[in-house]
Design a protein around this motif. Structure first.
Motif, PDB file in Angstrom:
ATOM      1  N   CYS A 248      71.954  28.506  35.725  1.00  0.00           N
ATOM      2  CA  CYS A 248      72.960  27.904  34.850  1.00  0.00           C
ATOM      3  C   CYS A 248      72.293  26.786  34.055  1.00  0.00           C
TER       4      CYS A 248
ATOM      5  N   TYR B 248      68.530  28.672  43.569  1.00  0.00           N
ATOM      6  CA  TYR B 248      69.353  28.518  42.374  1.00  0.00           C
ATOM      7  C   TYR B 248      68.637  27.587  41.399  1.00  0.00           C
TER       8      TYR B 248
ATOM      9  N   GLN C 157      77.069  25.871  31.482  1.00  0.00           N
ATOM     10  CA  GLN C 157      77.195  27.269  31.090  1.00  0.00           C
ATOM     11  C   GLN C 157      76.294  28.134  31.957  1.00  0.00           C
ATOM     12  N   ALA C 158      76.742  29.349  32.213  1.00  0.00           N
ATOM     13  CA  ALA C 158      75.939  30.297  32.991  1.00  0.00           C
ATOM     14  C   ALA C 158      74.713  30.722  32.195  1.00  0.00           C
TER      15      ALA C 158
ATOM     16  N   ASN D 219      79.367  28.692  38.466  1.00  0.00           N
ATOM     17  CA  ASN D 219      78.709  28.396  37.187  1.00  0.00           C
ATOM     18  C   ASN D 219      77.409  29.163  36.982  1.00  0.00           C
ATOM     19  N   PHE D 220      76.892  29.791  38.046  1.00  0.00           N
ATOM     20  CA  PHE D 220      75.614  30.501  37.949  1.00  0.00           C
ATOM     21  C   PHE D 220      75.833  31.960  37.561  1.00  0.00           C
ATOM     22  N   ASP D 221      74.860  32.529  36.850  1.00  0.00           N
ATOM     23  CA  ASP D 221      74.950  33.942  36.512  1.00  0.00           C
ATOM     24  C   ASP D 221      74.372  34.787  37.646  1.00  0.00           C
TER      25      ASP D 221
END
Length: 260
Positions: A207, A5, A220-221, A200-202
């Protein structure tokens, strides 16, 4: 292979800031003030610009560690695990300390499995009240460790007790002056930090954490390139910074009280 991540860091203040990443408390049943944080994940981040990419890369791979130290498990102390194992959900482990009263480092051995959401670690029976034993204090650590990143939770365990760990992959992003891998108060960290969780991750596992000029945070993502407003803001910040430098230079040469 564990997924990685990426947490991108955006500093909108007009001076560089040292960003830190800490792991949220994951030990079930323990009061928050009994679990301390440790981290070596920090990065000095200048004012944001359109070509900058500052980030933490964090693998979703957990470890359990046990150790014995001359220092107790308290804030500001450096506590190191001397025996570590990789973790998976449902696993159970037995941590054995001070076996037969010998001056021997603690070890971990596989134990019976637990439920699907947790990891269990149990401790052997010994006289905890006698610590430090032979000048050594036992400790336990859960966290994320790779070649570049070490972040986790550290606590002073009891004798003959089981602890249940529920990995949530939650992090605190903050700024400040800390010592790598020295213990910190996670409650104090949380009060002035951005909280980052899986949601929160896309889809690409990215993120962005933004530190605003007033000290507030936004998460924000996606990465900064997916946030077009940031580009315009970075241009304004650059212009503001250049203007302040010009004002400073002008005042330096026009102020009659400045002498060389």
């Amino acid at each position: 292979m564990a997924a990685t991540y990426k947490i991108y860091l955006v500093n909108l203040q007009l001076e560089s800031k040292k960003f830190w990443c800490f792991l949220d408390q994951a030990i079930r049943g323990l009061p928050s003030d009994k679990v301390l944080g440790n981290s070596n994940a920090f990065l000095t981040v200048p004012t944001f610009g359109p070509n900058r990419q500052d980030l933490f890369s964090i693998p979703s791979a957990y470890t359990l560690g046990v150790g014995a130290s001359k220092k107790p498990v308290e804030r500001y102390n450096f506590i190191e695990s001397t025996y570590m194992v990789p973790l998976a959900l449902e696993e159970g482990w037995l941590a054995s300390y001070f076996q037969n009263g010998e001056n021997r480092g603690p070890i971990l051995t596989a134990d019976r499995p637990t439920n699907k959401k947790d990891i269990r670690v149990s401790t052997n029976v010994y006289d905890k009240k006698k610590e430090p034993i032979n000048d050594w204090n036992g400790s336990m650590n859960f966290g994320i460790k790779s070649d570049n990143v070490s972040i986790g939770n550290t606590w002073s365990h009891d004798s003959d007790r089981s602890y249940y760990i529920r990995p949530r992959f939650n992090f605190f992003i903050t700024t400040g002056s800390y010592e790598p891998r020295h213990l910190v108060d996670l409650q104090a960290i949380e009060a002035n930090a951005a909280r980052v969780g899986r949601s929160n991750f896309d889809a690409a596992l990215k993120c962005t954490v933004i530190l605003h000029t007033d000290g507030s945070w936004t998460v924000q993502a996606g990465d900064p390139s997916q946030l077009p407003k940031l580009f315009n803001l970075s241009c304004r910040l650059k212009n503001t910074s250049q203007l302040l430098m010009k004002i400073s230079e002008t005042s330096l040469f026009t102020n009659p009280f400045n002498h060389f």
